[in-house]
Design a protein around this motif. Structure first.
Motif, PDB file in Angstrom:
ATOM      1  N   LYS A   2       8.498  -4.889  -3.171  1.00 24.26           N
ATOM      2  CA  LYS A   2       7.872  -4.176  -2.006  1.00 24.26           C
ATOM      3  C   LYS A   2       7.721  -4.942  -0.803  1.00 24.26           C
ATOM      4  O   LYS A   2       7.165  -6.083  -0.774  1.00 24.26           O
ATOM      5  CB  LYS A   2       6.424  -3.647  -2.565  1.00 24.26           C
ATOM      6  N   VAL A   3       8.475  -4.573   0.328  1.00 28.12           N
ATOM      7  CA  VAL A   3       8.307  -5.298   1.286  1.00 28.12           C
ATOM      8  C   VAL A   3       7.463  -4.734   2.635  1.00 28.12           C
ATOM      9  O   VAL A   3       8.044  -3.665   2.786  1.00 28.12           O
ATOM     10  CB  VAL A   3       9.759  -5.545   1.998  1.00 28.12           C
ATOM     11  N   ALA A   4       6.634  -5.488   3.209  1.00 32.19           N
ATOM     12  CA  ALA A   4       6.055  -4.750   4.145  1.00 32.19           C
ATOM     13  C   ALA A   4       6.358  -5.431   5.470  1.00 32.19           C
ATOM     14  O   ALA A   4       6.723  -6.633   5.725  1.00 32.19           O
ATOM     15  CB  ALA A   4       4.377  -5.238   3.905  1.00 32.19           C
ATOM     16  N   LYS A  26      15.793  -1.343   2.804  1.00 29.64           N
ATOM     17  CA  LYS A  26      16.059  -0.218   1.740  1.00 29.64           C
ATOM     18  C   LYS A  26      17.310  -0.037   0.963  1.00 29.64           C
ATOM     19  O   LYS A  26      17.222   0.337  -0.038  1.00 29.64           O
ATOM     20  CB  LYS A  26      15.651   0.786   2.554  1.00 29.64           C
ATOM     21  N   ALA A  27      18.251  -0.596   1.862  1.00 29.45           N
ATOM     22  CA  ALA A  27      19.813  -0.365   1.338  1.00 29.45           C
ATOM     23  C   ALA A  27      19.926  -1.324   0.201  1.00 29.45           C
ATOM     24  O   ALA A  27      20.916  -0.879  -0.575  1.00 29.45           O
ATOM     25  CB  ALA A  27      20.766  -0.433   2.346  1.00 29.45           C
ATOM     26  N   ALA A  28      19.225  -2.290   0.318  1.00 32.36           N
ATOM     27  CA  ALA A  28      19.516  -3.575  -0.776  1.00 32.36           C
ATOM     28  C   ALA A  28      18.496  -3.090  -1.935  1.00 32.36           C
ATOM     29  O   ALA A  28      18.454  -3.809  -3.045  1.00 32.36           O
ATOM     30  CB  ALA A  28      18.991  -4.731  -0.310  1.00 32.36           C
ATOM     31  N   GLY A  29      17.830  -1.866  -2.050  1.00 34.98           N
ATOM     32  CA  GLY A  29      17.289  -1.427  -3.127  1.00 34.98           C
ATOM     33  C   GLY A  29      15.643  -1.691  -3.229  1.00 34.98           C
ATOM     34  O   GLY A  29      15.114  -1.565  -4.068  1.00 34.98           O
ATOM     35  N   HIS A  30      15.325  -2.208  -1.967  1.00 38.49           N
ATOM     36  CA  HIS A  30      13.655  -2.500  -1.999  1.00 38.49           C
ATOM     37  C   HIS A  30      12.860  -1.386  -1.614  1.00 38.49           C
ATOM     38  O   HIS A  30      13.443  -0.507  -0.619  1.00 38.49           O
ATOM     39  CB  HIS A  30      13.484  -3.648  -1.169  1.00 38.49           C
ATOM     40  N   GLU A  31      11.514  -1.380  -1.721  1.00 36.45           N
ATOM     41  CA  GLU A  31      10.757  -0.432  -1.088  1.00 36.45           C
ATOM     42  C   GLU A  31      10.124  -1.104   0.252  1.00 36.45           C
ATOM     43  O   GLU A  31       9.690  -2.213   0.199  1.00 36.45           O
ATOM     44  CB  GLU A  31       9.505  -0.031  -2.226  1.00 36.45           C
ATOM     45  N   VAL A  32      10.122  -0.354   1.066  1.00 28.57           N
ATOM     46  CA  VAL A  32       9.807  -0.832   2.338  1.00 28.57           C
ATOM     47  C   VAL A  32       8.487   0.062   3.073  1.00 28.57           C
ATOM     48  O   VAL A  32       8.439   1.290   3.041  1.00 28.57           O
ATOM     49  CB  VAL A  32      10.742  -0.899   3.600  1.00 28.57           C
ATOM     50  N   GLU A  42      -4.197   0.179   4.482  1.00 31.17           N
ATOM     51  CA  GLU A  42      -3.057   0.840   4.253  1.00 31.17           C
ATOM     52  C   GLU A  42      -2.078  -0.337   3.674  1.00 31.17           C
ATOM     53  O   GLU A  42      -1.438  -0.262   2.705  1.00 31.17           O
ATOM     54  CB  GLU A  42      -2.336   1.292   5.472  1.00 31.17           C
ATOM     55  N   LEU A  43      -1.951  -1.432   4.060  1.00 32.72           N
ATOM     56  CA  LEU A  43      -1.115  -2.613   3.896  1.00 32.72           C
ATOM     57  C   LEU A  43      -1.591  -2.978   2.448  1.00 32.72           C
ATOM     58  O   LEU A  43      -0.789  -3.270   1.718  1.00 32.72           O
ATOM     59  CB  LEU A  43      -1.406  -3.712   4.834  1.00 32.72           C
ATOM     60  N   GLN A  44      -2.824  -3.343   2.059  1.00 33.65           N
ATOM     61  CA  GLN A  44      -3.264  -3.656   0.960  1.00 33.65           C
ATOM     62  C   GLN A  44      -2.977  -2.802  -0.135  1.00 33.65           C
ATOM     63  O   GLN A  44      -2.629  -2.921  -1.176  1.00 33.65           O
ATOM     64  CB  GLN A  44      -4.921  -4.063   0.919  1.00 33.65           C
ATOM     65  N   ALA A  45      -3.161  -1.320   0.079  1.00 35.08           N
ATOM     66  CA  ALA A  45      -3.039  -0.317  -0.873  1.00 35.08           C
ATOM     67  C   ALA A  45      -1.303  -0.432  -1.142  1.00 35.08           C
ATOM     68  O   ALA A  45      -0.922   0.173  -2.274  1.00 35.08           O
ATOM     69  CB  ALA A  45      -3.213   1.105  -0.234  1.00 35.08           C
ATOM     70  N   PHE A  46      -0.651  -0.873  -0.467  1.00 34.77           N
ATOM     71  CA  PHE A  46       0.918  -0.736  -0.547  1.00 34.77           C
ATOM     72  C   PHE A  46       1.224  -1.979  -1.602  1.00 34.77           C
ATOM     73  O   PHE A  46       2.235  -1.981  -2.353  1.00 34.77           O
ATOM     74  CB  PHE A  46       1.684  -1.056   0.679  1.00 34.77           C
ATOM     75  N   GLU A  47       0.221  -3.196  -1.711  1.00 37.79           N
ATOM     76  CA  GLU A  47       0.424  -4.096  -2.393  1.00 37.79           C
ATOM     77  C   GLU A  47       1.799  -4.828  -2.282  1.00 37.79           C
ATOM     78  O   GLU A  47       2.756  -4.940  -3.275  1.00 37.79           O
ATOM     79  CB  GLU A  47       0.299  -3.824  -3.964  1.00 37.79           C
ATOM     80  N   PRO A  48       2.060  -5.269  -1.302  1.00 35.72           N
ATOM     81  CA  PRO A  48       3.252  -6.048  -0.614  1.00 35.72           C
ATOM     82  C   PRO A  48       3.626  -7.190  -1.636  1.00 35.72           C
ATOM     83  O   PRO A  48       2.888  -7.874  -2.190  1.00 35.72           O
ATOM     84  CB  PRO A  48       3.128  -6.257   0.794  1.00 35.72           C
ATOM     85  N   GLN A  49       4.999  -7.271  -1.856  1.00 39.24           N
ATOM     86  CA  GLN A  49       5.605  -8.395  -2.599  1.00 39.24           C
ATOM     87  C   GLN A  49       6.145  -9.552  -1.725  1.00 39.24           C
ATOM     88  O   GLN A  49       6.716 -10.296  -2.278  1.00 39.24           O
ATOM     89  CB  GLN A  49       6.367  -7.873  -3.982  1.00 39.24           C
ATOM     90  N   ALA A  50       6.382  -9.080  -0.442  1.00 36.64           N
ATOM     91  CA  ALA A  50       7.239  -9.789   0.681  1.00 36.64           C
ATOM     92  C   ALA A  50       6.621  -9.129   1.916  1.00 36.64           C
ATOM     93  O   ALA A  50       6.444  -8.097   2.064  1.00 36.64           O
ATOM     94  CB  ALA A  50       8.614  -9.622   0.208  1.00 36.64           C
ATOM     95  N   PHE A  51       6.914 -10.179   3.015  1.00 38.09           N
ATOM     96  CA  PHE A  51       6.465  -9.831   4.189  1.00 38.09           C
ATOM     97  C   PHE A  51       7.678  -9.983   5.444  1.00 38.09           C
ATOM     98  O   PHE A  51       8.377 -10.999   4.983  1.00 38.09           O
ATOM     99  CB  PHE A  51       5.266 -10.508   4.461  1.00 38.09           C
TER     100      PHE A  51
END
Length: 151
Positions: A2-4, A26-32, A42-51
């Protein structure tokens, strides 16, 4: 992963680069998650794994108005959950401004460092005096960035 994407833009160029980055990631298969006016909740609710931060610079080296609220809120809170996450910054500017060239991007790098976000790739500096297509100029850097996310 999950990338923010945090983006700050005055005239739209950084926004175009951020949207293009979103497509590539997204094309590389990540959620953005990309919202130029995102809130910390909103950012914290997304629980990002990368920025990824994509920002231009305005005035005397400041961040654009649309990214200021999230920048300030993150800086006030400094969420510990983001420590150790991978990240990167794309800065847009004009080299003719000398010392303030890509200063907005440098501010985001400093914030990421304060948060403990691991910079997986040196900041990309896109110079408006040298390019008319910053989104395509960012593609090689983005390909390497995405590779670091998959490692």
């Amino acid at each position: 992963m999950k990338v923010a994407i945090l983006s700050g833009s005055v005239y739209g160029s950084a926004e175009e680069v951020a949207r293009h980055a979103e497509t590539i990631i997204k094309a590389a298969g990540h959620e953005v998650l990309h919202n130029p006016r995102i809130t910390l909740a909103e950012l914290q609710a997304f629980e990002p794994q990368a920025f990824l931060a994509v920002t231009s610079t305005t005035g005397m080296g400041e961040l654009p108005d649309n990214i200021q609220p999230i920048y300030s809120h993150i800086r006030d809170v400094l969420p510990a959950a983001w420590r150790g996450l991978p990240g990167g910054v794309i800065g847009l500017g004009d080299a003719s401004y000398g010392d303030t060239f890509c200063a907005g991007g440098e501010q985001m790098r400093e914030l990421f460092a304060e948060l403990g976000i691991r910079e997986v790739l040196d900041m990309l500096r896109l110079d408006a005096s040298e390019t008319v297509t910053p989104e395509s100029d960012a593609e090689p850097w983005l390909a390497v960035f995405v590779g670091h996310l998959q490692a």
